[in-house]
Design an enzyme around this catalytic site. Structure first.
Site, PDB file in Angstrom:
ATOM      1  N   TYR A 106      25.205  -3.307 -45.889  1.00 35.81           N
ATOM      2  CA  TYR A 106      24.602  -4.631 -45.788  1.00 35.81           C
ATOM      3  C   TYR A 106      24.554  -5.194 -47.202  1.00 35.81           C
ATOM      4  O   TYR A 106      23.652  -4.916 -47.970  1.00 35.81           O
ATOM      5  CB  TYR A 106      23.209  -4.530 -45.169  1.00 35.81           C
ATOM      6  CG  TYR A 106      22.475  -5.845 -45.072  1.00 35.81           C
ATOM      7  CD1 TYR A 106      23.127  -7.004 -44.677  1.00 35.81           C
ATOM      8  CD2 TYR A 106      21.117  -5.923 -45.373  1.00 35.81           C
ATOM      9  CE1 TYR A 106      22.454  -8.210 -44.586  1.00 35.81           C
ATOM     10  CE2 TYR A 106      20.435  -7.125 -45.289  1.00 35.81           C
ATOM     11  CZ  TYR A 106      21.102  -8.260 -44.897  1.00 35.81           C
ATOM     12  OH  TYR A 106      20.429  -9.456 -44.813  1.00 35.81           O
ATOM     13  N   ASP A 147      27.921  -6.088 -42.723  1.00 31.16           N
ATOM     14  CA  ASP A 147      27.669  -7.475 -43.071  1.00 31.16           C
ATOM     15  C   ASP A 147      27.883  -7.609 -44.579  1.00 31.16           C
ATOM     16  O   ASP A 147      27.039  -7.205 -45.371  1.00 31.16           O
ATOM     17  CB  ASP A 147      26.241  -7.857 -42.673  1.00 31.16           C
ATOM     18  CG  ASP A 147      25.921  -9.317 -42.943  1.00 31.16           C
ATOM     19  OD1 ASP A 147      26.677  -9.964 -43.688  1.00 31.16           O
ATOM     20  OD2 ASP A 147      24.898  -9.797 -42.422  1.00 31.16           O
TER      21      ASP A 147
END
Length: 241
Positions: A106, A147
């Site tokens: 992330y 992400d």
């Protein structure tokens, strides 16, 4: 083997949607981001009852990453990205599963730009470059999924002119992503769909999802052995729908 990435934006609040999607899509390996739960609040039992082995790196209120497998035991190889002993944010997890090395990440958002958060994003990207440079040449398949908070090109963002000053679309950030590709990583989506408009995130206003006014910020990067096995890549919009 089906490998997926999913920013769940609160594992406990979105648990029913996640469990429904696991039953529907049956990913073999799944990496999650934005758990927004401390280590002890992760819903381990519900995930295991759904048929998945699981490891997770939680953090209270923010961040947090996890990895799920329905094809066998997860052998964790790293928790946290090396290169900064003062970095306490839960943003990286890595493990071997079923003969594949999977890294779930992330990447920091970086807004507002300029500022300390943007500087941290660029430093985090540099640390990622340094670490995965040692993974790209492995003989085994390696997948970096998560992400990335990066739209690599104009094709990856609705109305790119509106995003020129955003940390997700800054020239330095797009260049950092390009340097990953130059290491030898393959962007799975673009490898199979070089010219298609494909988004993975839509904001929660002005009917962005319904209008398909989105961003492609979630990516799966493959080393050469993994790329040879690539058959399909896409975005499953059913959970958002």
């Amino acid at each position: 083997m089906k490998i997926a990435t999913y920013n769940v934006n609160g594992i406990n609040g979105r648990l029913p949607v996640l469990l429904q999607w696991l039953a529907l899509a049956e990913p073999d390996i799944l990496v999650l981001q934005e758990l927004k739960a401390p280590q002890e609040k992760f819903p381990e039992k519900a995930i295991r009852d759904a048929g998945y082995d699981v490891i997770w790196h939680g953090q209270s209120r923010w961040n947090g990453v996890a990895m799920l497998s329905r094809i066998g035991e997860i052998h964790e190889t790293r928790r946290g990205l090396p290169g900064d002993p003062n970095d306490e944010q839960s943003r990286y997890i890595e493990a071997a599963v079923g003969g594949v090395l999977v890294a779930g990440l992330y990447l920091p958002n970086g807004n507002p730009r300029p500022g300390p958060k943007y500087d941290f994003k660029l430093r985090w990207f540099d640390r990622l470059h340094d670490h995965v440079a040692g993974l790209v040449g492995l003989d085994a398949p390696v997948v970096i999924a998560g992400d990335f908070n990066v739209m690599p090109t104009d094709l990856d963002v609705y109305a790119p002119e509106r995003w020129r000053d955003d940390a997700l679309f800054a020239p330095e950030v797009k260049a950092a992503y390009q340097r990953l590709l130059e290491q030898g990583w393959t962007d799975a989506i673009r490898h199979l769909h070089p010219d298609e408009t494909i988004y993975s995130f839509w904001k929660y206003w002005r009917r962005s999802f319904e209008r398909n006014a989105g961003l492609r910020i979630d990516h799966l990067l493959l080393n050469a052995p993994a790329t040879k096995r690539l058959k399909a890549a896409g975005v499953d919009t059913r959970p958002r729908g």
